[in-house]
Structure formats: structure tokens, C-alpha cells
Design an enzyme around this catalytic site. Sequence first.
Site, PDB file in Angstrom:
ATOM      1  N   ASN A 194       0.876  -1.178   0.000  1.00 43.61           N
ATOM      2  CA  ASN A 194       0.000   0.000   0.000  1.00 43.61           C
ATOM      3  C   ASN A 194       0.912   1.227   0.000  1.00 43.61           C
ATOM      4  OD1 ASN A 194      -1.793   2.056   0.499  1.00 43.61           O
ATOM      5  ND2 ASN A 194      -2.306   1.401   2.589  1.00 43.61           N
ATOM      6  N   TRP A 195       1.054   1.828  -1.171  1.00 42.38           N
ATOM      7  CA  TRP A 195       2.008   2.941  -1.293  1.00 42.38           C
ATOM      8  C   TRP A 195       1.467   4.247  -0.712  1.00 42.38           C
ATOM      9  CZ3 TRP A 195       4.108   2.332  -7.033  1.00 42.38           C
ATOM     10  CH2 TRP A 195       4.782   1.109  -7.116  1.00 42.38           C
TER      11      TRP A 195
ATOM     12  N   GLY B 131       2.689  -1.041   4.317  1.00 46.09           N
ATOM     13  CA  GLY B 131       2.755   0.376   3.975  1.00 46.09           C
ATOM     14  C   GLY B 131       4.205   0.816   3.820  1.00 46.09           C
ATOM     15  N   GLY B 132       4.770   1.375   4.891  1.00 51.55           N
ATOM     16  CA  GLY B 132       6.117   1.954   4.842  1.00 51.55           C
ATOM     17  C   GLY B 132       7.149   1.047   4.176  1.00 51.55           C
TER      18      GLY B 132
ATOM     19  N   GLU C 136      -6.806   5.144   7.742  1.00 47.02           N
ATOM     20  CA  GLU C 136      -6.549   6.561   7.446  1.00 47.02           C
ATOM     21  C   GLU C 136      -7.774   7.187   6.785  1.00 47.02           C
ATOM     22  OE1 GLU C 136      -2.894   5.856   5.349  1.00 47.02           O
ATOM     23  OE2 GLU C 136      -1.958   5.324   7.262  1.00 47.02           O
TER      24      GLU C 136
END
Length: 257
Positions: free
Chosen positions: A13-14, A234-235, A101
Amino acid sequence: MVSNLHKPFIAGNWKMNKTPGEATEFVSQLLIEIQSVEAATVLVCPPFTALAAVSNSLENTRVLLGAQNVHWEREGAFTGEISPPMLRDLFVTHVIIGHSERRAIFHEADEEIHKKVLAAINGGLMPILCVGENLNEREKGKHFSVVQTQLEAALKDVKNPVIIAYEPVWAIGTGQTATPEMAQEMHRYIRKVTTAIVEPASAKEVRILYGGSMKAANAEALLQQPDIDGGLIGGASLNVQEFASIVKIAGSIGQQG
Ligand code: PGA
């Protein structure tokens, strides 16, 4: 041959990162790094503006393309929104829905998330439905009921297989990961709740990913848990070496069956 369902599913998930140029550069390196990995399914979810470029780069490869959000209508006066057919046209197969988010910053409610899940399925996209409790809810011991409520609201009337991502909010981008045992406990619960909602034939195909500070250093312990079918990263998905390492770890776990 390892069947697709038994391959760990690794999704990047960029979030709001990478221009089309940066994204295609990343993907071309990733494809080289992971070319020998057979027993993992890999998905990348770039921002909308990079989908077309990444879609071209992924043509005739085994890496799948996902989006990070979708609207529930097919077309119309919805400024700033993107519909399921627009995504399908770019060969997008998966879409993240209800990320924490989006719930917290953009005030997405369960009812909207439910509409998006239905629209994705009807539009031929596999939803990756995100659920998870925040720190306060975990500390009060409400995590199971919070996640159950999110699942029941989002999956109402859903019969098809779906992908669920369990992402404890306190573990997202914080470096704090749920222990493999904590994650397994919740994943087993999510499987029970989801199995009771979808069609029996679909239940076998439901995949449950863990998300929240997953990285190469903790991926193996998490992915070895019986109810953890993959990761939403993510990160650590923004760095090609780190992401490729996770894919390789997943591939070797997938190989063991
Ligand atoms: P993280 O994010 O890996 O940076 O914690 C996961 C996610 O939000 O999907």
C-alpha cells in the site's frame, strides 16, 4: 505447483507516495528482484495518478495491480472520485477499502465502506477490506467487538469471497507490530465472523492479511501463523529491497505449503 489460495498474499500500500516515473522505476526493479519467487502472490497499490503507468509495466507479469480507494457509483457528478469501471479499464483487480486513514482522516463511515465493498464486487474488483481497533479500544479490551462490528457492517449481504486486512491502528506506521500471537488470535476471530457471513463456498477463499509495521524482520514470524494469509504493507513497501525481501520470505513459506 502451489495453488493460488495457499500462496501468501503480499500487498504493498504505497499511500500518497511515488510519481508515475518513480513508480515504474520501482516496478521494473521489483520484477527483477522477485522473478524467481513462485509461491507468493504480489500486489502493488500505487496512487491513482500512477495506475496507468504501473499497469503498462506489469503487463504480462504475475504482479497484480490494486487501487487504494473507489467510489460506489459507476459515473456521475462526484468530483474527485474514481469508479470501479475506471479501475477495471486499467486492469486493476483489487481495491483497498476502509483503510483506517480513510476512516479517521476522511471520516469514512461503515455505511460508505459497505457501499464501496458491494460496488467493488459488482464491478469485478476484489475488495481488501481493512478493519482494526485503535489503542484505546485495545486497552479497554474492546478489540474483538470493534472488529466484529466493522466486519458485519461492511460485509452485510456480501456472499462472495473477500480479502480482509487486519490492521490494528496502533501498529500502523508506528514501528509497533502486534505480536504474531496477538495477530493470530484476531485473525482466527475474523475468520470465524467472516465465515458466518459469506456463502460457505466463499468462506474457504477468504484471505486475511496482517497490516501494521510489517517488514522483512518480522514477516516470517507473522506469516507462519495459521490464520495469517499474507500482509498489507505500507512503509516497508516503498523500498524495493525491503519489499522484495518480504516477498521472498513469503515465497519460501508458500513453498513449504
Ligand atoms: P505500515 O502501514 O506498514 O506503514 O504500518 C500499513 C498500512 O497502513 O496499510
